[in-house]
Design an enzyme around this catalytic site. Structure first.
Site, mmCIF file in Angstrom:
data_model
loop_
_atom_site.group_PDB
_atom_site.id
_atom_site.type_symbol
_atom_site.label_atom_id
_atom_site.label_comp_id
_atom_site.label_asym_id
_atom_site.label_seq_id
_atom_site.Cartn_x
_atom_site.Cartn_y
_atom_site.Cartn_z
ATOM 1 N N GLU A 158 0.809 -1.221 0.000
ATOM 2 C CA GLU A 158 0.000 0.000 0.000
ATOM 3 C C GLU A 158 0.842 1.271 0.000
ATOM 4 O OE1 GLU A 158 -4.167 -1.339 1.994
ATOM 5 O OE2 GLU A 158 -2.500 -1.146 3.390
ATOM 6 N N GLU A 197 -5.306 -9.361 0.021
ATOM 7 C CA GLU A 197 -6.054 -9.154 1.266
ATOM 8 C C GLU A 197 -7.529 -9.261 0.912
ATOM 9 O OE1 GLU A 197 -5.078 -5.598 3.458
ATOM 10 O OE2 GLU A 197 -2.919 -5.899 3.200
#
Length: 1008
Positions: A465, A532
């Site tokens: 991220e 995820e």
């Protein structure tokens, strides 16, 4: 000063300017290298204890300065540290009374306190001044010595006996320094200045507790005059995966004549597989061993071989090193990943290094528990989110068999994602800024250099991220060139498709299954993984089956649930979350996303994962077994199967062990042996279970790996037995019979007394319930706002009418209510009471006028808190919801009522049992039984009401005044695609405009 200049010469003086210079991230460090183990003798190797390693773990001295103004010249040999306190290493400072832990997710810890931009750091920068005294082990006296910090957050300056040693960042890979010339035989004084923040903090914005300290081991490493510095072992398969090839590249510190080596490859029994002998003529030793008779490594069959490299001088052994290897091929072909020729599906979980008492200083016991529990839950893969773990973890994954995504310690989430998910990469790092290239690339290099020999690692990940840019493109290029035997991953390119080539995998986070399917059905160029997904926050992981159903598409290669363990910190016996330490800013309970609770007990969600991740897919239909073997390398004959017959929840038959032989990937249908069962016997369950045939390192023989059942449903129906006596008075209706009495209030419209054998069971008025204590997913989806009209609707129901009707074998009491919510008709409850005190309750909800969702429909009952035990026949043993039924099976289960309350970090809806046939609550005197009446029944029994649970921030705040029963006709699912906006899937929601009916029977439970 650039890091390039620092590396060109030894730096003798520390400089605080390094803290804010992204181009200075390591000073005087030695190159990163493999994590092989070295010993001084054969005996040491066999015992596993090396005299070449001296631990400096234990009690250190510390001065902690919250404002960053530590003692001047504390590193000097003659500095008086008598006022320093004691601290444990390894350990996080904040858990030992030095500073406070702070939990934030995306935002940086200083957000709102100071307006700073990369590479600036907060003016308030806590400083820990560590000191450790030690004597040097005798085995070190004649050798070169390095000092190694396995993990230090965030920036360290190091001195030894007053001399500056070096500087290090990258909290999660070793910082190692040569210290030979600074050492004494006795009374050495090691000093470390550890700063909580540096420019590196911008690259370490992971979703975890922000804590500092020397949280991994500190050691001295002795290096003989012949020493293995670095070892690269490439263990692959040839000849259709039947033979092994070992490519050896060794970097040897070569300072002696007449040097030679011997390399051995030994199997798990210690038997010699291959060896190579020869002279050492340079620092580089390279050769290949081919056609080795080896067994392939996989998570299913983690066959390991030990490589031993002996270094001799004139025939005398100076050092022997060992490294476990697994022979396997991991390839990316035509957009699909293959392990040893088989398409792989990752059934994974993300995992932080976390211990509720120790923070990130986790133990070997923690790791083994995690790995064994994952294996027992059919999890075959783990993503090291979001940093390299301790070396021991990879050795254990090699041994027990888990596939690993190893991820560099790089996350800069807060530099580009803003409130509400808005993206603004205007000061994103590393992005395109070449000032950050060295630090970013070093994190990947450090990880790969240390971990390169571990068979379990299949994928290198650049980080997490951090958006995308030219720096990531350069990192990706390095990884692929440095290691073509693995696949390279980075999810951040989804936010900037200009850099799509910076990943070999189409990796997304929290994409709904339907969105993933669109990719899979439109000529996918890359393999897809949900790196995820199924956000496991609180009562969650609903409709995981929608994702596992995607395995039918070749390019779908699985995913990693977020995440493994709740990050709840223990204090005074309680598990706490963000904000509980007065930490601000904070993201509160968002640290509670685990499949297991913070104390490493299993949550109910894990049973669902085990069922859906199983490699053996079982279905029982018409008495036959439909079996699909999703293993890659294991025949189904490696398991034994049992068939069981249950009648009304009781086991009446179990077969002998059966074997069904299917090769990996095959499916088949098998006839099963069942005894004849008369129809009138009751409800019949035909169950098949699959078990391990032999002991494995992670479970014993007989362990159940998968199960399935077929139910010949037969729900009980109420049949009244005799009419009770009726007393129709002004204010109440009384019904009496043999040893029971029921009183209905004509004013309230509810039963106000329910007595069996003289004991009162109703402690408060019953209530309608249309609500549940909001789950974390409910809060994130905005259901608190959207559905607020239902929260107190039942509490404030207004009586419209009450009447009674005398029948031949029973008495009917009928009530009608209105709600503060517009309905299509009256809300009614009918009680049919017979002479034995059985009460058939029928509650009818006519549907709401206004469209929308209904959280639940049913009744709340407050019973005596002395009813502390339960026994029921229904789906179990865990709580279940319409989108999380898998992993629960029809049976009779029992326990303590308090155990029905799942200890999610923040209290929320919990304890529901689905498809209940009967449910008993009791103590030693007796109790009540609730029975389904011709329809499915959901029921929970808890020490707390939904209102109490909703109001509490922590479980320890709850008080037990009653035993609360919630009998429901239905409840919406829990969801779990994410916890910040995704709604429960429509098929698991309740339409508020639809009529619903609750039917159950209440009767006394008489204990003999």
């Amino acid at each position: 000063m650039s890091n390039k200049l620092v590396k060109e010469k030894r730096v003798d003086q520390a400089d605080l300017a390094w803290l804010t210079d992204p181009e200075v991230y390591e000073v005087n460090t030695i190159p990163p290298h493999s994590d092989h183990e070295s010993f001084q003798s054969q005996e040491e190797l066999e015992e596993g204890k090396s005299s070449l390693v001296q631990s400096l773990d234990g009690d250190w001295l510390i001065d902690y300065a919250e404002n960053g103004q530590g003692p001047v010249n504390f590193y000097a040999e003659d500095f008086d540290d008598s006022n320093f306190k004691s601290v444990k290493v390894p350990g996080n400072l904040e858990l030992q009374g030095f500073g406070q832990p702070q939990y934030v997710n995306v935002q940086y810890p200083w957000d709102g306190s100071e307006e700073i931009f990369p590479p600036q750091i907060p003016s308030k920068n806590p400083l820990a001044s560590y000191v450790r005294y030690f004597d040097l082990d005798e085995a070190f006296w004649d050798k070169e010595v390095s000092l190694k910090f396995d993990g230090a957050a965030t920036a360290i300056y190091v001195w030894l006996n007053g001399h500056f040693v070096g500087y290090g960042e990258d909290s999660f890979t070793p910082s190692e320094f040569m210290v030979t010339k600074f050492l004494k035989k006795e009374n050495n004084r090691l000093a470390v200045a550890l700063y909580k923040y540096s420019s590196a903090s911008w690259l370490e914005d992971q979703d975890f507790w922000r804590m500092s300290g020397l949280f991994r081991s500190v050691t001295l490493q002795a290096k003989p005059r012949l020493h293995l510095e670095d070892l690269k072992l490439t263990a692959s398969l040839t000849d259709n995966y039947q033979k092994g090839k070992l490519e050896v590249e060794a970097n040897i510190a070569y300072r002696l004549p007449n040097a030679s080596f011997k390399l051995e490859v030994r199997d798990s029994e210690g038997d010699l597989v291959a060896e190579k002998l020869g002279p050492i003529r340079s620092e580089q030793l390279e050769f290949t061993l081919a056609d080795l008779p080896v067994a392939a490594w996989s998570a299913e069959k983690p066959n390991l071989y030990q490589v031993r490299l002996y270094l001799y001088q004139a025939g005398s052994l100076l050092e022997v090193s060992r490294q476990e290897v697994g022979f396997r091929n991991f390839e990316l072909k035509d957009g699909i990943m293959y392990l040893n020729g088989q398409r792989i599906v990752f059934k994974g979980a993300n995992r932080h290094e976390f211990d509720s008492k120790l923070g990130r200083a986790i133990t070997e016991e923690d790791m083994i528990w995690d790995i064994k529990t994952m294996k027992r839950s059919n999890i075959n893969a783990v993503r090291c989110s979001h940093y390299p773990n301790q070396s021991l973890f990879y050795r254990l994954c090699d041994k027990y068999g888990l596939y690993v995504i190893d991820e560099a310690n790089l996350e800069s989430h807060g530099t580009w994602e803003k409130v509400g998910g808005h993206e603004d990469p205007s000061f994103n790092v590393p992005g395109d800024d070449q000032h950050w290239l060295g630090a970013s690339l070093s994190r990947v290099k450090n990880m790969m250099a240390r971990d390169k020999n571990h068979a379990s690692i299949l994928i290198w990940s650049l980080g997490n991220e951090s958006y995308a840019g030219t720096v990531f493109a350069q990192m990706a290029d390095y990884v692929r060139k440095a290691d073509p035997t693995r696949v390279q991953h980075y999810e951040g390119v989804t936010h900037n498709r200009k850099f799509d080539d910076a990943t070999q995998i189409e990796s997304r986070m929290y994409a709904p299954a339907k969105v993933i399917e669109e990719y899979l059905t439109n000529k996918p160029a890359k393999p897809f993984i949900s790196v995820e997904y199924a956000h496991a926050m609180g009562n969650s992981v609903g409709d995981l089956a929608a994702y596992t159903a995607l395995e039918k598409y070749p390019h779908y290669q699985g995913g990693f649930i977020w995440d493994w363990i709740d990050q709840g910190l223990e204090k005074d016996g309680h598990l706490l979350y963000g904000g509980d330490f007065d930490d601000r800013p904070t993201d509160y309970e968002f640290c509670g996303n685990g499949l297991v609770f913070a104390d490493r007990t299993e949550s109910p969600k894990l049973a669902n994962v085990k069922a859906l991740y199983a490699n053996l897919k079982l279905e029982v239909k018409d008495g036959q077994l439909f079996l699909k073997n999703d293993n890659l390398f294991t025949n189904s004959s490696s398991y034994y199967f049992l068939t069981s017959l249950l009648v009304d929840g009781k086991l009446t038959y179990q077969s002998r062990p059966l074997t069904f032989g299917l090769e990996p990937g095959e499916s088949g249908t098998f006839a099963l042996p069942w005894p004849e069962v008369a129809d009138e016997k009751g409800e019949v369950v035909y169950r098949v279970t699959a078990h391990l045939k032999e002991d494995l390192p992670w479970a014993d023989e007989g362990f159940t790996v998968a199960e399935a059942e077929e139910v010949a449903q037969k729900l009980p129906e109420f049949k009244p037995e005799g009419r009770p006596d009726l007393v129709d008075s002004d204010y109440n209706l009384g019904l009496k019979g043999n040893n029971f009495q029921i009183l209905f209030s004509k004013v309230k419209g509810w039963p106000v007394s329910l007595k069996y054998a003289g004991r009162e069971y109703l402690k408060r008025l019953p209530e309608f319930t249309f609500w549940r204590a909001l789950t974390d997913n409910d809060r994130g989806a905005g259901y608190g706002y959207d559905l607020a009209r239902w929260e107190n609707a039942g509490k404030y129901a207004r009586l419209k009418d009450i009447s009674c009707e005398v029948k031949e074998d029973s008495v009917l009491v009928k009530t009608a209510f209105t709600l503060p919510v517009a309905l299509k008709g009256d809300l009614t409850v009918t009680y049919e009471v017979d002479g034995r005190g059985k009460i058939a309750v029928t509650a009818d909800f006519p549907g709401a006028e206004e469209a929308g969702l209904l959280p639940a429909f049913g009744l709340n009952l407050a019973l005596p808190k002395e009813l502390t035990d339960y026994r029921y026949y229904g789906l179990g043993p865990n709580e279940s919801y319409p989108d999380r039924l898998e992993g629960n099976y029809l049976g009779i289960y029992q326990g303590a009522v308090k155990k029905n309350f799942s200890p999610y970090l923040r209290p929320q809806e919990t304890g529901n049992r689905s498809k209940v046939r009967w449910y008993q609550l009791f103590d030693e005197k007796g109790g009540l039984e609730f029975t389904a009446n011709g329809a499915d029944l959901n029921l929970s029994a808890l020490p707390y009401s939904a209102a109490q649970i909703e109001a509490a921030d922590h479980a320890f705040e709850l008080t037990n005044n009653y035993t609360w029963v919630r009998a429901l006709s239905a409840q919406m699912g829990v969801g779990g695609d994410d916890s910040w906006g995704q709604k429960v899937h429509p098929e698991f929601c309740l339409d508020a405009q639809k009529a619903r009916q609750l039917r159950l029977v209440i009767q006394p439970l008489l204990l003999k």
